[in-house]
Design a protein around this motif. Structure first.
Motif, PDB file in Angstrom:
ATOM      1  N   ARG A   1      -1.034  40.435  42.437  1.00 49.08           N
ATOM      2  CA  ARG A   1      -0.601  41.501  41.688  1.00 49.08           C
ATOM      3  C   ARG A   1       0.578  42.157  42.444  1.00 49.08           C
ATOM      4  O   ARG A   1       1.417  42.659  41.616  1.00 49.08           O
ATOM      5  N   ALA A   2       0.351  42.462  43.606  1.00 50.91           N
ATOM      6  CA  ALA A   2       1.281  43.497  44.558  1.00 50.91           C
ATOM      7  C   ALA A   2       2.627  42.777  44.589  1.00 50.91           C
ATOM      8  O   ALA A   2       3.439  43.410  44.279  1.00 50.91           O
ATOM      9  N   LEU A   3       2.711  41.418  44.884  1.00 52.28           N
ATOM     10  CA  LEU A   3       3.822  40.646  44.907  1.00 52.28           C
ATOM     11  C   LEU A   3       4.718  40.888  43.409  1.00 52.28           C
ATOM     12  O   LEU A   3       5.847  41.111  43.253  1.00 52.28           O
ATOM     13  N   ASP A   4       3.834  40.493  42.433  1.00 49.64           N
ATOM     14  CA  ASP A   4       4.514  40.377  40.950  1.00 49.64           C
ATOM     15  C   ASP A   4       4.987  41.709  40.643  1.00 49.64           C
ATOM     16  O   ASP A   4       6.188  42.090  40.006  1.00 49.64           O
ATOM     17  N   GLY A   5       4.235  42.797  41.002  1.00 51.24           N
ATOM     18  CA  GLY A   5       4.614  44.358  40.605  1.00 51.24           C
ATOM     19  C   GLY A   5       5.945  44.403  41.625  1.00 51.24           C
ATOM     20  O   GLY A   5       6.811  45.045  40.864  1.00 51.24           O
ATOM     21  N   ALA A   6       6.027  44.177  42.582  1.00 52.40           N
ATOM     22  CA  ALA A   6       7.429  44.363  43.618  1.00 52.40           C
ATOM     23  C   ALA A   6       8.639  43.513  42.853  1.00 52.40           C
ATOM     24  O   ALA A   6       9.712  44.130  42.669  1.00 52.40           O
TER      25      ALA A   6
ATOM     26  N   ASN B   1       1.227  43.231  50.403  1.00 57.64           N
ATOM     27  CA  ASN B   1      -0.159  42.445  50.691  1.00 57.64           C
ATOM     28  C   ASN B   1      -0.434  41.538  49.480  1.00 57.64           C
ATOM     29  O   ASN B   1       0.033  41.605  48.388  1.00 57.64           O
ATOM     30  N   THR B   2      -0.742  40.252  50.098  1.00 58.26           N
ATOM     31  CA  THR B   2      -1.149  39.127  49.409  1.00 58.26           C
ATOM     32  C   THR B   2      -2.507  38.512  49.431  1.00 58.26           C
ATOM     33  O   THR B   2      -2.750  37.618  50.170  1.00 58.26           O
ATOM     34  N   PRO B   3      -3.696  39.670  49.159  1.00 58.49           N
ATOM     35  CA  PRO B   3      -4.991  39.238  49.840  1.00 58.49           C
ATOM     36  C   PRO B   3      -5.756  38.145  48.728  1.00 58.49           C
ATOM     37  O   PRO B   3      -4.917  37.410  47.928  1.00 58.49           O
TER      38      PRO B   3
ATOM     39  N   ILE C   1      10.218  46.069  50.908  1.00 56.64           N
ATOM     40  CA  ILE C   1       9.303  46.720  50.292  1.00 56.64           C
ATOM     41  C   ILE C   1       7.837  46.266  50.800  1.00 56.64           C
ATOM     42  O   ILE C   1       7.512  44.989  51.053  1.00 56.64           O
ATOM     43  N   GLY C   2       6.994  47.564  51.188  1.00 60.03           N
ATOM     44  CA  GLY C   2       5.858  47.162  51.656  1.00 60.03           C
ATOM     45  C   GLY C   2       5.920  47.788  53.156  1.00 60.03           C
ATOM     46  O   GLY C   2       6.460  47.071  54.165  1.00 60.03           O
ATOM     47  N   ALA C   3       5.359  48.924  53.311  1.00 62.12           N
ATOM     48  CA  ALA C   3       5.348  49.482  54.676  1.00 62.12           C
ATOM     49  C   ALA C   3       4.145  49.231  55.555  1.00 62.12           C
ATOM     50  O   ALA C   3       3.517  50.248  55.894  1.00 62.12           O
ATOM     51  N   GLY C   4       3.670  48.008  55.507  1.00 58.16           N
ATOM     52  CA  GLY C   4       2.512  47.859  56.224  1.00 58.16           C
ATOM     53  C   GLY C   4       2.759  47.277  57.853  1.00 58.16           C
ATOM     54  O   GLY C   4       3.556  47.519  58.458  1.00 58.16           O
TER      55      GLY C   4
ATOM     56  N   ASP D   1       7.400  52.233  49.819  1.00 58.27           N
ATOM     57  CA  ASP D   1       6.009  51.774  49.516  1.00 58.27           C
ATOM     58  C   ASP D   1       5.683  53.011  48.448  1.00 58.27           C
ATOM     59  O   ASP D   1       6.233  54.002  48.511  1.00 58.27           O
ATOM     60  N   ARG D   2       4.703  52.319  47.794  1.00 52.58           N
ATOM     61  CA  ARG D   2       4.104  53.077  46.768  1.00 52.58           C
ATOM     62  C   ARG D   2       3.204  54.114  47.305  1.00 52.58           C
ATOM     63  O   ARG D   2       2.827  55.258  46.436  1.00 52.58           O
ATOM     64  N   ASP D   3       2.674  53.935  48.471  1.00 51.09           N
ATOM     65  CA  ASP D   3       1.707  54.936  49.111  1.00 51.09           C
ATOM     66  C   ASP D   3       2.363  55.714  49.738  1.00 51.09           C
ATOM     67  O   ASP D   3       2.797  55.802  50.865  1.00 51.09           O
TER      68      ASP D   3
ATOM     69  N   ARG E   1       1.290  58.517  51.038  1.00 48.93           N
ATOM     70  CA  ARG E   1       0.587  59.031  52.507  1.00 48.93           C
ATOM     71  C   ARG E   1       0.938  58.332  53.584  1.00 48.93           C
ATOM     72  O   ARG E   1       1.285  58.499  54.617  1.00 48.93           O
ATOM     73  N   ARG E   2       1.082  56.996  53.214  1.00 49.12           N
ATOM     74  CA  ARG E   2       1.724  55.867  54.254  1.00 49.12           C
ATOM     75  C   ARG E   2       2.947  56.207  54.764  1.00 49.12           C
ATOM     76  O   ARG E   2       3.330  56.239  56.166  1.00 49.12           O
ATOM     77  N   ILE E   3       3.940  56.514  53.740  1.00 43.61           N
ATOM     78  CA  ILE E   3       5.357  56.847  54.069  1.00 43.61           C
ATOM     79  C   ILE E   3       5.402  58.366  54.778  1.00 43.61           C
ATOM     80  O   ILE E   3       6.373  58.216  55.839  1.00 43.61           O
TER      81      ILE E   3
HETATM   82  P1  NAD Z   1      -0.586  45.850  54.375  1.00 44.89           P
HETATM   83  O1  NAD Z   1      -1.377  45.938  53.351  1.00 44.89           O
HETATM   84  O2  NAD Z   1      -0.658  46.490  55.751  1.00 44.89           O
HETATM   85  O3  NAD Z   1       0.860  46.459  53.621  1.00 44.89           O
HETATM   86  C1  NAD Z   1       1.431  45.989  52.335  1.00 44.89           C
HETATM   87  C2  NAD Z   1       2.136  47.366  51.945  1.00 44.89           C
HETATM   88  O4  NAD Z   1       2.537  47.221  50.674  1.00 44.89           O
HETATM   89  C3  NAD Z   1       0.834  48.366  51.417  1.00 44.89           C
HETATM   90  O5  NAD Z   1       1.259  49.633  52.345  1.00 44.89           O
HETATM   91  C4  NAD Z   1       1.093  48.707  49.969  1.00 44.89           C
HETATM   92  O6  NAD Z   1       1.030  49.898  49.434  1.00 44.89           O
HETATM   93  C5  NAD Z   1       2.494  48.129  49.488  1.00 44.89           C
HETATM   94  N1  NAD Z   1       2.770  47.725  48.268  1.00 44.89           N
HETATM   95  C6  NAD Z   1       2.166  46.916  47.539  1.00 44.89           C
HETATM   96  N2  NAD Z   1       2.664  46.774  46.429  1.00 44.89           N
HETATM   97  C7  NAD Z   1       3.838  47.584  46.142  1.00 44.89           C
HETATM   98  C8  NAD Z   1       4.779  47.813  45.558  1.00 44.89           C
HETATM   99  N3  NAD Z   1       4.846  46.984  44.342  1.00 44.89           N
HETATM  100  N4  NAD Z   1       5.809  48.488  45.875  1.00 44.89           N
HETATM  101  C9  NAD Z   1       5.970  49.108  47.058  1.00 44.89           C
HETATM  102  N5  NAD Z   1       5.042  48.849  48.094  1.00 44.89           N
HETATM  103  C10 NAD Z   1       3.889  48.140  47.739  1.00 44.89           C
HETATM  104  O7  NAD Z   1      -0.085  44.157  54.464  1.00 44.89           O
HETATM  105  P2  NAD Z   1       0.331  43.724  55.736  1.00 44.89           P
HETATM  106  O8  NAD Z   1      -0.758  43.216  56.838  1.00 44.89           O
HETATM  107  O9  NAD Z   1       1.708  44.251  56.272  1.00 44.89           O
HETATM  108  O10 NAD Z   1       0.782  42.101  55.126  1.00 44.89           O
HETATM  109  C11 NAD Z   1       1.942  41.983  54.258  1.00 44.89           C
HETATM  110  C12 NAD Z   1       2.088  40.459  54.011  1.00 44.89           C
HETATM  111  O11 NAD Z   1       2.433  39.614  55.219  1.00 44.89           O
HETATM  112  C13 NAD Z   1       0.819  39.638  53.560  1.00 44.89           C
HETATM  113  O12 NAD Z   1       1.216  38.588  52.666  1.00 44.89           O
HETATM  114  C14 NAD Z   1       0.288  39.054  54.855  1.00 44.89           C
HETATM  115  O13 NAD Z   1      -0.467  37.881  54.570  1.00 44.89           O
HETATM  116  C15 NAD Z   1       1.692  38.879  55.380  1.00 44.89           C
HETATM  117  N6  NAD Z   1       1.390  38.639  57.054  1.00 44.89           N
HETATM  118  C16 NAD Z   1       0.734  39.787  57.697  1.00 44.89           C
HETATM  119  C17 NAD Z   1       0.456  39.703  59.283  1.00 44.89           C
HETATM  120  C18 NAD Z   1      -0.473  40.515  59.769  1.00 44.89           C
HETATM  121  O14 NAD Z   1      -0.574  40.208  60.876  1.00 44.89           O
HETATM  122  N7  NAD Z   1      -0.732  41.651  59.133  1.00 44.89           N
HETATM  123  C19 NAD Z   1       1.035  38.475  59.694  1.00 44.89           C
HETATM  124  C20 NAD Z   1       2.040  37.709  59.105  1.00 44.89           C
HETATM  125  C21 NAD Z   1       2.017  37.663  57.796  1.00 44.89           C
END
Ligand code: NAD
Length: 520
Positions: A135-140, A118-120, A10-13, A36-38, A40-42
């Motif tokens: 919020r995002a983590l709890d939602g997931a 994401n966990t900002p 969960i989370g295509a980041g 991912d909920r987004d 456009r990203r998917i």
């Molecule tokens: P990101 O913002 O790029 O991606 C997070 C994705 O999660 C987003 O696309 C968002 O739409 C999606 N999302 C949020 N809530 C959702 C839900 N309920 N259902 C489905 N999709 C949902 O974030 P990232 O940079 O990939 O970071 C993710 C986590 O990994 C964070 O906790 C970050 O601290 C950690 N982390 C990041 C890095 C890094 O270099 N970016 C490295 C190590 C750890």
């Protein structure tokens, strides 16, 4: 592993995408779905233009997402749309990597679910500015509670505060009482820009569990996914609290080194000592080592600042004020360093940028990434905009214009007129008639560029603005920022056209035809 056939990430980041791709690559019999909920990203993950830039990622995604023909050793033999060669050692693989927005189907069919959302940092409410926004983590987790089948293993991939595994367990217990779920912590240590390399050859994999027999079984199931390509000696099974805290501590320690050397750079500038020489001198001490000792604009990106804030908040909540203060200083020095740089630029122009064009080479928070979150460039631009330059020109080889402008507008919120910001796709164009060129990242493209040619296109300003030595030292591989180059501020050289053989030749032809690879 026999019991994990399907994974949902969960989370295509920046973490979810590359992690899923590398797991899929090494576990061709496991279906890996990124949710991912987004939308456009998917869509972009499903297209030819992935939403993030990471060296080597395109190839792996194409192989696992589209399927391909591979030889016995698992290596790609030909493109999937080519006919299968006669040789007997070749077979068709995959596809086993998928991207979707279908929450219910994706979660309900998974044997293992990675939470990579994401966990900002919280921007309002209790702990604003330090605590993690869950919020995002709890939602997931709510979605998991709603749809996951009993026995699904939940894996925290996101960086989370200590105790989150218990928080997830509590939610699941409340919403799905009596249904067994194991929650593991498996923090990600990749660096953006080298994500594929880090995932392919991690220094270690940390798996935290409850320690119960069921927890250990779950941890073993996760470990067996990794042993497909990582030696088991590098996989460390520990308790979930240690695992969660390890990630925060790792980032705090790395960032602390950057702030430490940056604090010394301020002393160097005031004394005539050379921070590069200091870094080299101390880095040769094997107890210290050379990594993360490049003075520069400080760290950026979405992780270091927020993870230190989270560690600080934890210490605060535990009543450990001195500990909280100690770590918060790492972030304070980082802010100071960016401000010092921006002020230096302003001082050079007597605090008046009126009628001046300033060019920024590089906008992402470091090289080889398109990620501009918390980029030093944004802070520097905000400060410069307050003094109303005629133009802020930006060139970045990977960042997307729309995202850059969004970051700048968000940061400027009313303090400066962003209409003077212009994004260029040609680095030389960006530099034309510039009064100062700020090289913000150590992009290889910038290092290879004939800087004198750039200088010859700028208006004449005497003497260098840089307090740093030239030419730029080679950046260290894997360094989080490689910032030594970042502090370069190139003053146009008035005598360049006369003295520089490159420029003389340029007088006979267009500057823009330089055969440097400004990769996009
Ligand atoms: P990101 O913002 O790029 O991606 C997070 C994705 O999660 C987003 O696309 C968002 O739409 C999606 N999302 C949020 N809530 C959702 C839900 N309920 N259902 C489905 N999709 C949902 O974030 P990232 O940079 O990939 O970071 C993710 C986590 O990994 C964070 O906790 C970050 O601290 C950690 N982390 C990041 C890095 C890094 O270099 N970016 C490295 C190590 C750890």
């Amino acid at each position: 592993p026999s019991d994990v056939r399907k994974i949902c990430v969960i989370g295509a980041g920046y973490v979810g995408g590359p992690t899923a791709a590398v797991i899929a690559l090494h576990n061709p019999k496991v279906g890996v779905e990124v949710l991912d909920r987004d939308q456009r990203r998917i869509e972009r993950w499903n297209s030819a233009h992935l939403p993030i830039h990471e060296p080597g990622l395109d190839k792996i995604v194409r192989l696992t997402r589209d399927g391909a023909i591979v030889n016995d050793s698992g290596k790609r033999a030909t493109d999937s749309n080519e006919p299968v060669p006669e040789a007997g050692n070749v077979s068709r693989r995959g596809p086993n990597l998928f991207f979707t927005c279908d929450t219910q189907v994706s979660i309900s069919t998974a044997d293992m679910i990675f939470l990579a959302v994401n966990t900002p940092t919280k921007t309002s409410g209790v702990g604003a500015g330090r605590a993690t926004n869950m919020r995002a983590l709890d939602g997931a987790v709510q979605d998991v509670a709603l749809y996951a089948k009993p026995g699904t293993i939940i894996v925290e991939k996101s960086t989370v505060p200590c105790g989150t595994a218990q928080r997830i367990r509590n939610t699941l217990d409340a919403l799905r009482p009596v249904v067994p779920f194991e929650v593991l912590s498996n923090p990600e240590f990749l660096s953006e820009g080298t994500a594929v390399k880090n995932l392919m050859r991690p220094d270690r994999v940390i798996i935290g569990s409850s320690g119960s027999p069921a927890g250990k079984l779950a941890a073993d199931a996760l470990a067996s996914l990794y042993t497909a390509w990582i030696p088991s000696s590098q996989i460390l099974q520990i308790n979930a609290w240690s695992s969660e805290l390890s990630k925060l501590v790792a980032n705090a320690m790395l960032a602390q080194r950057i702030s430490s050397i940056n604090s010394i750079s301020a002393i160097c500038e005031a004394t005539g000592a050379d921070v590069e020489e200091i870094a080299k001198s101390i880095g040769l001490d094997t107890r210290i080592g050379p990594q993360f000792l490049k003075a520069g604009l400080g760290f950026g990106g979405s992780c270091f600042r927020k993870d230190i804030a989270s560690l600080t908040y934890l210490a605060e909540c535990l009543g450990l004020e001195e500990v909280a203060h100690y770590w918060s200083q790492v972030n304070s020095i980082n802010v100071t360093q960016r401000n010092r740089f921006a002020r230096k630029v302003l001082r050079r122009f007597d605090e008046n940028l009126s009628g001046k064009k300033v060019t920024l080479m590089g906008f992402a928070f470091k090289k080889n990434t398109s990620d501009a979150r918390e980029s030093p460039a944004v802070d520097v631009i905000r400060t410069l905009l307050e003094d109303q330059p005629s133009e802020i020109a930006i060139f970045d080889p990977y960042c997307i214009e729309e995202e850059m402008l969004q970051e700048i507008s968000a940061a400027a919120h009313g303090t400066g007129d962003t209409s003077t910001v212009k994004i260029y796709t040609d680095p030389y164009e960006a530099c034309i008639n510039s009064n100062a060129i700020l090289v913000m990242t150590d992009c290889d493209q910038f290092k290879n560029s004939p800087l004198q040619r750039i200088c010859s296109r700028t208006t004449s300003v005497p003497d260098s603005l840089s307090g740093y030595p030239s030419p730029a030292p080679k950046p260290q591989e894997d360094d989080y920022l490689g910032t030594s180059f970042a502090n370069y501020m190139l003053a146009p050289q008035p005598d360049c056209v006369e003295n520089c053989p490159d420029c003389r030749s340029k007088a006979r032809g267009p500057v823009m035809t330089e055969p440097v690879e400004w990769a996009r």
